[in-house]
Design an enzyme around this catalytic site. Structure first.
Site, PDB file in Angstrom:
ATOM      1  N   ASP A   1       0.642  -1.333  -0.063  1.00  0.00           N
ATOM      2  CA  ASP A   1       0.173  -0.122  -0.060  1.00  0.00           C
ATOM      3  C   ASP A   1       0.798   1.190  -0.053  1.00  0.00           C
ATOM      4  OD1 ASP A   1       0.884  -0.293   2.365  1.00  0.00           O
ATOM      5  OD2 ASP A   1      -0.841   0.015   3.486  1.00  0.00           O
TER       6      ASP A   1
ATOM      7  N   ASP B   1     -11.294  -0.375  -4.446  1.00  0.00           N
ATOM      8  CA  ASP B   1     -12.037   0.888  -4.087  1.00  0.00           C
ATOM      9  C   ASP B   1     -11.575   2.072  -4.787  1.00  0.00           C
ATOM     10  OD1 ASP B   1     -13.188  -0.483  -2.372  1.00  0.00           O
ATOM     11  OD2 ASP B   1     -12.171   0.254  -0.679  1.00  0.00           O
TER      12      ASP B   1
ATOM     13  N   HIS C   1     -18.540  -4.089  -4.197  1.00  0.00           N
ATOM     14  CA  HIS C   1     -19.440  -4.901  -3.542  1.00  0.00           C
ATOM     15  C   HIS C   1     -20.948  -4.507  -3.857  1.00  0.00           C
ATOM     16  CE1 HIS C   1     -20.468  -1.918  -0.252  1.00  0.00           C
ATOM     17  NE2 HIS C   1     -19.233  -1.735  -0.296  1.00  0.00           N
TER      18      HIS C   1
ATOM     19  N   TRP D   1     -22.660  -1.486  -2.820  1.00  0.00           N
ATOM     20  CA  TRP D   1     -22.211  -0.109  -3.416  1.00  0.00           C
ATOM     21  C   TRP D   1     -22.451   0.043  -4.970  1.00  0.00           C
ATOM     22  CZ3 TRP D   1     -15.940   0.842  -3.757  1.00  0.00           C
ATOM     23  CH2 TRP D   1     -15.677   2.129  -4.044  1.00  0.00           C
TER      24      TRP D   1
ATOM     25  N   GLU E   1      -6.621  -6.357  11.222  1.00  0.00           N
ATOM     26  CA  GLU E   1      -5.931  -5.374  10.526  1.00  0.00           C
ATOM     27  C   GLU E   1      -6.939  -4.145  10.327  1.00  0.00           C
ATOM     28  OE1 GLU E   1      -3.218  -5.567   7.242  1.00  0.00           O
ATOM     29  OE2 GLU E   1      -1.905  -7.042   8.285  1.00  0.00           O
TER      30      GLU E   1
ATOM     31  N   ASP F   1      -9.372  -0.967   9.657  1.00  0.00           N
ATOM     32  CA  ASP F   1      -9.948   0.050   8.340  1.00  0.00           C
ATOM     33  C   ASP F   1      -9.343   1.331   8.658  1.00  0.00           C
ATOM     34  OD1 ASP F   1     -11.211  -2.432   7.350  1.00  0.00           O
ATOM     35  OD2 ASP F   1     -12.662  -2.053   8.766  1.00  0.00           O
TER      36      ASP F   1
END
Length: 584
Positions: free
Chosen positions: A209, A299, A352, A355, A521, A523
């Site tokens: 990331d 996303d 998803h 969305w 982990e 968000d």
């Protein structure tokens, strides 16, 4: 551990049911602060010629900086591939030594490792273990575990024998007949949690990331270190490594918690400092035998449909990214560079159902995916499949209501929860999106991945039947597994649980259920946290936030006291364990 331990106590040895055999073994005399050890050896799955095992080592004595565990088999068992330890075998004798990251064990500290093995005849749990020369038990052999193959294939590895394609040829489903890489860093975090050893041998995604994640820093493993470890886990079979490609310019323009390090115009840096170095490493012939799954820019593209001007959900940042085209450019470039590598399988993000499941989002998003897949000289052939529900919580399959149901003449689509969406869950959405994409020219063999890492929604709140038919809302709300306040809530959701364990080819058109988002982990932080990763504070991660138009002006449903996105969040992990479905 001191080598002057007392006589070992007899350990209780037992079996669990069809899930496998377990032995818990101890060493040390009674009394506080006595040097000793505890070993839990669990056969996690077993079929007619092979088995998987998980071993949890607990130091009940003096702190140690490194460890070596030894045992001997009573039959012809052979370890074929392991993770989180260096495992060697000579005849019946097996030796497991710590890795660089899990050698230190404080008093009461635990670590775990796992392995796959072969056998014929019986597969008894070893009776005796020694940790750094100290006997942990002197128990007799337990009853031989059942050798009947499981009713469903084990998660790692699948029981289907691997088929090796000709060099440079991709297989239809990279997960079929393959083990999947267990990230030792995540595994160590999970194993250190109470109850975490039940899932610490599960495969999860590696999130690249930021640029620094490619080479790693401090104690964090870089990409090459993960791939080298994957070669050790691979053994003689096939192994999938799951990577998350996630560093677009102006990343995640509608969610501040996952903003990135690159500014909206830094497409040049994205190409030369991020994608090119990743591609160079993946193209190294040393790693040609690995099946590398890349999930590309989560996303991102859906934001260009749902969060731009003309929509009530618009943000200024998303308007910028739509106007400059750098999401399209970046995704096309990544697909072309990575897709050119023979053993890389690109899966593009498709949001998803909560969305993109509405008519005005579904079709335009599919068209946009095609546009990105053919940008920068890329072609549709560089997309092996799509992934849905990554780092999200949408239920895999709602069993107690369907989109075609009605109550007193009122359609389920009119309920406040469904809100005219065409889909009620991720499985139906993934299969429908796949059909739409194939109709647009994508490969007819297109495969879908569904992230099930946090969508189990088990525990005492899980409904066992449909809701009351008083109204369409009582019917849907009483029967739905997804217990979020609103399907637009996405940050550290209260009440969530681990979902289906990773498995290959679980349903029509689905290549695998995966845990791409590592459970535990975060968000995003529940309050602003200064950092050098470009991650901002998003109110959707604040449990006191009363919402916005993107979540129906509802409460956020977030857990309190959350750390920065990607950092370990013990409270979330414990919540996921508690509410897992299927239960652990």
């Amino acid at each position: 551990m001191s080598r002057t331990s007392r006589t070992a106590l007899l350990a209780a040895l037992g079996l669990v049911t069809a899930t496998g055999a377990t032995a818990t073994v101890f060493g040390a005399t009674a009394g506080a602060a006595t040097p000793g050890c505890k070993v839990d050896y669990t056969i996690t799955n077993q079929w007619n010629t092979g088995f998987g095992a998980n071993v949890v080592v607990t130091n009940t004595g003096d702190p140690m900086s490194s460890w070596t565990l030894e045992w001997s088999y009573g039959g012809n068992q052979q370890v074929t591939q392991g993770w989180n330890a260096t495992i060697t075998q000579s005849g019946a004798a097996v030796t497991a030594k710590n890795m660089s990251y899990n050698g230190a064990l404080a008093t009461g500290g635990s670590t775990s490792f796992g392995f796959n093995g072969s056998y014929s005849g019986t597969n008894a749990v070893p009776a005796t273990f020694k940790l750094n020369g100290v006997t942990c038990n002197t128990a007799t052999q337990p009853t031989t575990p059942p050798t009947t193959p499981p009713t469903t294939p084990p998660t790692t590895p699948p029981t289907t024998p691997p088929t090796t394609p000709p060099a440079g040829t991709k297989v239809d489903n990279p997960y079929a007949g393959a083990k999947v890489y267990v990230n030792p860093e995540w595994s160590a975090h999970a194993a250190a949690e109470p109850g975490g050893s039940k899932v610490s041998n599960q495969p999860t995604g590696i999130w690249l990331d930021r640029i620094a994640a490619i080479n790693g820093s401090g104690t964090s493993m870089g990409l090459r270190a993960h791939l080298d470890e994957a070669l050790k886990q691979k053994g003689s079979g096939e192994l999938v490594v799951q990577l998350v490609i996630y560093d677009l310019p102006g990343r995640d323009c509608a969610a501040l918690a996952s903003n990135g390090e690159l500014g909206p115009t830094e497409i040049g840096r994205y190409k030369t400092e991020y994608i090119d170095p990743i591609a160079a490493i993946l193209a190294d012939s040393k790693y040609a035998g690995l099946r590398i799954v890349t999930t590309v820019e989560l996303d991102s593209l859906p934001n260009l449909v749902t969060n731009v001007s003309g929509r009530p959900t618009a943000t200024a940042n998303c308007d910028v990214m739509k106007a400059n085209g750098n999401y399209i450019t970046g995704v096309g470039y990544a697909l072309k560079k990575l897709g050119a590598i023979a053993n890389v399988y690109n899966y593009l993000d498709a949001g998803h159902h909560g969305w993109l499941g509405w008519d005005d989002n579904f079709g335009p998003s599919a068209e946009l995916f095609k546009q990105a897949a053919t940008a920068e000289g890329s072609t549709l052939s560089n997309v092996h499949g799509f992934i849905v529900n990554t780092a999200n919580y949408s239920a895999l399959k709602e069993d107690h209501f369907t989109i075609d149901d009605s109550v007193n003449g009122v359609s389920v689509r009119q309920s406040k929860w469904v809100d005219w969406n065409r889909y009620t869950d991720e499985l139906s959405y993934a299969q429908a999106m796949r059909a739409k994409l194939v109709s647009l020219g994508f490969d007819p063999n297109l495969g879908m991945l569904i992230d099930t890492s946090r969508n189990g929604w088990g525990g005492t709140a899980r409904p066992t039947g449909p809701g009351a038919t008083t109204s369409v809302d009582t019917y849907v709300n009483g029967g739905r597994y997804d217990r979020r306040i609103n399907p637009g809530n996405w940050c550290n959701q209260s009440g969530a649980g681990l979902g289906e364990r990773p498995q290959a080819a679980p349903a029509t058109g689905i290549d695998a259920y995966v845990w791409m988002k590592p459970p535990g982990e975060s968000d995003g932080a529940s309050k602003e946290v200064p950092n050098d990763e470009g991650k901002g504070f998003d109110h959707m991660c604040d449990p006191t936030y009363t919402g916005n138009v993107r979540n129906g002006n509802s409460m956020s449903g977030a857990l309190p006291d959350a750390p920065l996105a990607g950092k370990w969040f013990s409270a979330q992990f414990q919540e996921l364990l508690k509410n897992a479905h299927p239960a652990l």
